[in-house]
Scaffold this motif. Structure first.
Motif, PDB file in Angstrom:
ATOM      1  N   LEU A 229     -14.407   3.351 -19.563  1.00 32.89           N
ATOM      2  CA  LEU A 229     -15.307   2.590 -18.697  1.00 32.89           C
ATOM      3  C   LEU A 229     -15.493   3.298 -17.358  1.00 32.89           C
ATOM      4  N   ALA A 230     -14.396   3.820 -16.821  1.00 34.57           N
ATOM      5  CA  ALA A 230     -14.483   4.558 -15.560  1.00 34.57           C
ATOM      6  C   ALA A 230     -15.347   5.801 -15.729  1.00 34.57           C
ATOM      7  N   ARG A 231     -15.215   6.476 -16.861  1.00 35.79           N
ATOM      8  CA  ARG A 231     -16.018   7.677 -17.135  1.00 35.79           C
ATOM      9  C   ARG A 231     -17.493   7.321 -17.248  1.00 35.79           C
ATOM     10  N   LEU A 232     -17.782   6.231 -17.974  1.00 37.73           N
ATOM     11  CA  LEU A 232     -19.165   5.772 -18.109  1.00 37.73           C
ATOM     12  C   LEU A 232     -19.755   5.419 -16.749  1.00 37.73           C
ATOM     13  N   ALA A 233     -18.992   4.718 -15.925  1.00 40.22           N
ATOM     14  CA  ALA A 233     -19.464   4.331 -14.592  1.00 40.22           C
ATOM     15  C   ALA A 233     -19.697   5.568 -13.725  1.00 40.22           C
ATOM     16  N   ALA A 234     -18.812   6.547 -13.825  1.00 37.60           N
ATOM     17  CA  ALA A 234     -18.972   7.770 -13.039  1.00 37.60           C
ATOM     18  C   ALA A 234     -20.226   8.527 -13.464  1.00 37.60           C
ATOM     19  N   GLU A 235     -20.473   8.587 -14.755  1.00 34.41           N
ATOM     20  CA  GLU A 235     -21.674   9.271 -15.245  1.00 34.41           C
ATOM     21  C   GLU A 235     -22.928   8.515 -14.806  1.00 34.41           C
ATOM     22  N   ARG A 236     -22.886   7.179 -14.872  1.00 36.89           N
ATOM     23  CA  ARG A 236     -24.020   6.381 -14.413  1.00 36.89           C
ATOM     24  C   ARG A 236     -24.283   6.637 -12.931  1.00 36.89           C
ATOM     25  N   ASP A 237     -23.225   6.682 -12.118  1.00 37.54           N
ATOM     26  CA  ASP A 237     -23.373   6.934 -10.683  1.00 37.54           C
ATOM     27  C   ASP A 237     -23.947   8.326 -10.426  1.00 37.54           C
ATOM     28  N   ARG A 238     -23.514   9.300 -11.200  1.00 24.62           N
ATOM     29  CA  ARG A 238     -24.033  10.665 -11.063  1.00 24.62           C
ATOM     30  C   ARG A 238     -25.522  10.692 -11.387  1.00 24.62           C
ATOM     31  N   ILE A 239     -25.906   9.973 -12.439  1.00 21.99           N
ATOM     32  CA  ILE A 239     -27.314   9.906 -12.821  1.00 21.99           C
ATOM     33  C   ILE A 239     -28.126   9.208 -11.734  1.00 21.99           C
ATOM     34  N   ASP A 240     -27.570   8.139 -11.156  1.00 22.90           N
ATOM     35  CA  ASP A 240     -28.255   7.454 -10.052  1.00 22.90           C
ATOM     36  C   ASP A 240     -28.498   8.404  -8.886  1.00 22.90           C
ATOM     37  N   GLU A 241     -27.524   9.264  -8.592  1.00 19.07           N
ATOM     38  CA  GLU A 241     -27.693  10.245  -7.523  1.00 19.07           C
ATOM     39  C   GLU A 241     -28.794  11.244  -7.867  1.00 19.07           C
ATOM     40  N   GLN A 242     -28.838  11.663  -9.129  1.00 23.35           N
ATOM     41  CA  GLN A 242     -29.899  12.573  -9.563  1.00 23.35           C
ATOM     42  C   GLN A 242     -31.264  11.916  -9.400  1.00 23.35           C
ATOM     43  N   ILE A 243     -31.363  10.663  -9.793  1.00 23.94           N
ATOM     44  CA  ILE A 243     -32.626   9.936  -9.682  1.00 23.94           C
ATOM     45  C   ILE A 243     -33.054   9.851  -8.218  1.00 23.94           C
ATOM     46  N   ALA A 244     -32.124   9.510  -7.341  1.00 21.35           N
ATOM     47  CA  ALA A 244     -32.441   9.421  -5.914  1.00 21.35           C
ATOM     48  C   ALA A 244     -32.932  10.770  -5.381  1.00 21.35           C
ATOM     49  N   GLY A 245     -32.289  11.838  -5.804  1.00 22.76           N
ATOM     50  CA  GLY A 245     -32.719  13.166  -5.382  1.00 22.76           C
ATOM     51  C   GLY A 245     -34.105  13.514  -5.903  1.00 22.76           C
ATOM     52  N   LEU A 246     -34.377  13.164  -7.144  1.00 20.95           N
ATOM     53  CA  LEU A 246     -35.696  13.425  -7.715  1.00 20.95           C
ATOM     54  C   LEU A 246     -36.782  12.614  -7.017  1.00 20.95           C
ATOM     55  N   ILE A 247     -36.466  11.372  -6.685  1.00 20.56           N
ATOM     56  CA  ILE A 247     -37.434  10.534  -5.959  1.00 20.56           C
ATOM     57  C   ILE A 247     -37.730  11.129  -4.593  1.00 20.56           C
ATOM     58  N   ALA A 248     -36.698  11.583  -3.900  1.00 17.57           N
ATOM     59  CA  ALA A 248     -36.899  12.200  -2.587  1.00 17.57           C
ATOM     60  C   ALA A 248     -37.755  13.458  -2.714  1.00 17.57           C
ATOM     61  N   THR A 249     -37.515  14.255  -3.738  1.00 22.44           N
ATOM     62  CA  THR A 249     -38.309  15.471  -3.956  1.00 22.44           C
ATOM     63  C   THR A 249     -39.758  15.113  -4.268  1.00 22.44           C
ATOM     64  N   ARG A 250     -39.964  14.114  -5.115  1.00 23.51           N
ATOM     65  CA  ARG A 250     -41.325  13.679  -5.436  1.00 23.51           C
ATOM     66  C   ARG A 250     -42.059  13.198  -4.184  1.00 23.51           C
ATOM     67  N   ASP A 251     -41.358  12.401  -3.362  1.00 25.54           N
ATOM     68  CA  ASP A 251     -41.975  11.897  -2.138  1.00 25.54           C
ATOM     69  C   ASP A 251     -42.358  13.042  -1.200  1.00 25.54           C
TER      70      ASP A 251
END
Length: 120
Positions: free
Chosen positions: A79-101
């Motif tokens: 569960l901790a691994r899944l949560a960590a991967e989800r958080d990493r993906i959320d960070e990637q998404i935030a970075g991609l949104i900032a780049t798109r903007d």
């Protein structure tokens, strides 16, 4: 279904399926003639594997997480691994949104006919 059928249904190459099998991510039954045969559920599994790869997870991590998916049961560690991967993906998404903007701003500026780069 045979390997070519699975490849077509899942939208991947036969080579990718063989790789997934080598990595322990996908299992096939063998006919007496040695041909690979997959259950219909293999399409969903392959699509999940593709999504996880696209999200940046290495095959080793995917292999660790698949038993949770298969059994629908997890340990505190998984569960901790899944949560960590989800958080990493959320960070990637935030970075991609900032780049798109930022690209949107550059496009808007460059599209302005009065902007120096648009005048000859």
């Amino acid at each position: 279904m045979r390997i070519g059928e699975l490849a077509g249904a899942a939208g991947v190459s036969v080579r990718a399926l063989r790789y997934y099998e080598e990595q322990g991510l996908l299992a096939a039954q063998r006919t007496p003639r040695g041909q690979r045969v997959y259950p219909p559920a293999a399409v969903d599994r392959v699509q999940l594997i593709q999504q996880l790869y696209a999200a940046g997870l290495p095959s080793r991590t995917i292999l660790e997480l698949l038993p949770c998916v298969d059994a629908g049961v997890s340990t505190p560690e998984s569960l901790a691994r899944l949560a960590a991967e989800r958080d990493r993906i959320d960070e990637q998404i935030a970075g991609l949104i900032a780049t798109r903007d930022r690209l949107d701003r550059v496009i808007a500026i460059a599209s302005d006919p009065t902007h120096p780069c648009m005048t000859s």
